[in-house]
Design a protein around this motif. Structure first.
Motif, short mmCIF file in Angstrom:
data_model
loop_
_atom_site.label_atom_id
_atom_site.label_comp_id
_atom_site.label_asym_id
_atom_site.label_seq_id
_atom_site.Cartn_x
_atom_site.Cartn_y
_atom_site.Cartn_z
N LEU A 4 0.82 -1.19 0.00
CA LEU A 4 0.00 0.00 0.00
C LEU A 4 0.86 1.25 0.00
N THR A 5 0.35 2.32 -0.56
CA THR A 5 0.98 3.63 -0.46
C THR A 5 0.12 4.46 0.48
N ARG A 6 0.73 5.05 1.48
CA ARG A 6 0.02 5.85 2.46
C ARG A 6 0.74 7.16 2.65
N LYS A 7 0.01 8.17 3.02
CA LYS A 7 0.58 9.48 3.34
C LYS A 7 0.63 9.64 4.86
N ILE A 8 1.41 10.61 5.31
CA ILE A 8 1.52 10.88 6.74
C ILE A 8 0.12 11.15 7.30
N GLY A 9 -0.19 10.49 8.41
CA GLY A 9 -1.48 10.63 9.06
C GLY A 9 -2.50 9.60 8.62
N GLU A 10 -2.26 8.93 7.50
CA GLU A 10 -3.20 7.90 7.05
C GLU A 10 -2.97 6.61 7.82
N LYS A 11 -4.00 5.79 7.86
CA LYS A 11 -3.97 4.58 8.67
C LYS A 11 -4.27 3.34 7.84
N ILE A 12 -3.85 2.22 8.39
CA ILE A 12 -4.15 0.90 7.84
C ILE A 12 -4.78 0.11 8.99
N VAL A 13 -5.92 -0.51 8.75
CA VAL A 13 -6.61 -1.30 9.78
C VAL A 13 -6.42 -2.77 9.46
N ILE A 14 -5.96 -3.52 10.47
CA ILE A 14 -5.75 -4.96 10.33
C ILE A 14 -6.74 -5.65 11.26
N GLY A 15 -7.60 -6.46 10.69
CA GLY A 15 -8.65 -7.08 11.50
C GLY A 15 -9.55 -6.00 12.07
N SER A 16 -10.07 -6.25 13.25
CA SER A 16 -10.96 -5.26 13.87
C SER A 16 -10.30 -4.50 15.00
N ASN A 17 -9.03 -4.87 15.34
CA ASN A 17 -8.46 -4.26 16.53
C ASN A 17 -6.99 -3.85 16.42
N ARG A 27 12.37 11.33 5.22
CA ARG A 27 13.75 11.59 5.62
C ARG A 27 14.57 10.34 5.33
N GLY A 28 15.33 10.36 4.27
CA GLY A 28 16.16 9.19 3.94
C GLY A 28 15.30 8.02 3.52
N GLU A 29 15.66 6.85 4.01
CA GLU A 29 15.01 5.61 3.61
C GLU A 29 13.89 5.17 4.55
N GLY A 30 13.80 5.76 5.74
CA GLY A 30 12.88 5.24 6.74
C GLY A 30 11.60 6.03 6.88
N VAL A 31 10.62 5.39 7.44
CA VAL A 31 9.37 6.03 7.83
C VAL A 31 9.09 5.64 9.27
N ARG A 32 8.34 6.46 9.95
CA ARG A 32 7.94 6.13 11.32
C ARG A 32 6.48 5.71 11.29
N ILE A 33 6.19 4.63 11.98
CA ILE A 33 4.81 4.14 12.06
C ILE A 33 4.43 3.97 13.52
N GLY A 34 3.15 4.09 13.78
CA GLY A 34 2.61 3.79 15.10
C GLY A 34 1.65 2.62 14.97
N ILE A 35 1.68 1.74 15.95
CA ILE A 35 0.83 0.55 15.91
C ILE A 35 -0.02 0.52 17.16
N GLU A 36 -1.32 0.48 16.98
CA GLU A 36 -2.26 0.31 18.09
C GLU A 36 -2.81 -1.11 18.01
N ALA A 37 -2.60 -1.86 19.10
CA ALA A 37 -3.06 -3.25 19.13
C ALA A 37 -3.36 -3.62 20.58
N PRO A 38 -4.18 -4.65 20.77
CA PRO A 38 -4.43 -5.12 22.14
C PRO A 38 -3.14 -5.56 22.81
N ARG A 39 -3.10 -5.49 24.12
CA ARG A 39 -1.88 -5.84 24.87
C ARG A 39 -1.45 -7.29 24.64
N ASP A 40 -2.39 -8.18 24.32
CA ASP A 40 -2.02 -9.58 24.15
C ASP A 40 -1.43 -9.87 22.77
N VAL A 41 -1.33 -8.87 21.91
CA VAL A 41 -0.73 -9.04 20.58
C VAL A 41 0.74 -8.62 20.67
N SER A 42 1.64 -9.56 20.39
CA SER A 42 3.08 -9.26 20.43
C SER A 42 3.48 -8.56 19.14
#
Length: 87
Positions: A4-17, A27-42
């Protein structure tokens, strides 16, 4: 693999949670992502899983143990990526 191609601030939803948000990029080769998931998901970086697995295999060989599929399952279970097999 879904690509997928995403812009800053856009989200991807995996499953329902699980939500992945693009936080920063361009900046260079990397991007920063944030992941919200239940505590029991490693969530682990693949290079960390591979390094721990390699170190554990090396330690098992050094002590004379066989680094087979059973020990690999124990490594993954320790990282929360698999459940240990019960006998």
């Amino acid at each position: 693999m879904l690509v997928l191609t995403r812009k800053i601030g856009e989200k991807i939803v995996i499953g329902s949670n699980i939500t992945v948000t693009i936080l920063d990029g361009g900046r260079g080769e990397g991007v920063r992502i944030g992941i919200e998931a239940p505590r029991d998901v490693s969530i682990h970086r693949s290079e960390v899983v591979e390094a721990v697995s390699a170190n554990n295999r090396e330690a098992a060989q050094t002590t004379g143990e066989c680094a087979d599929a059973d020990s690999e399952q124990l490594i993954l279970a320790a990282l929360g990526l698999a459940t240990p097999a019960t006998e």
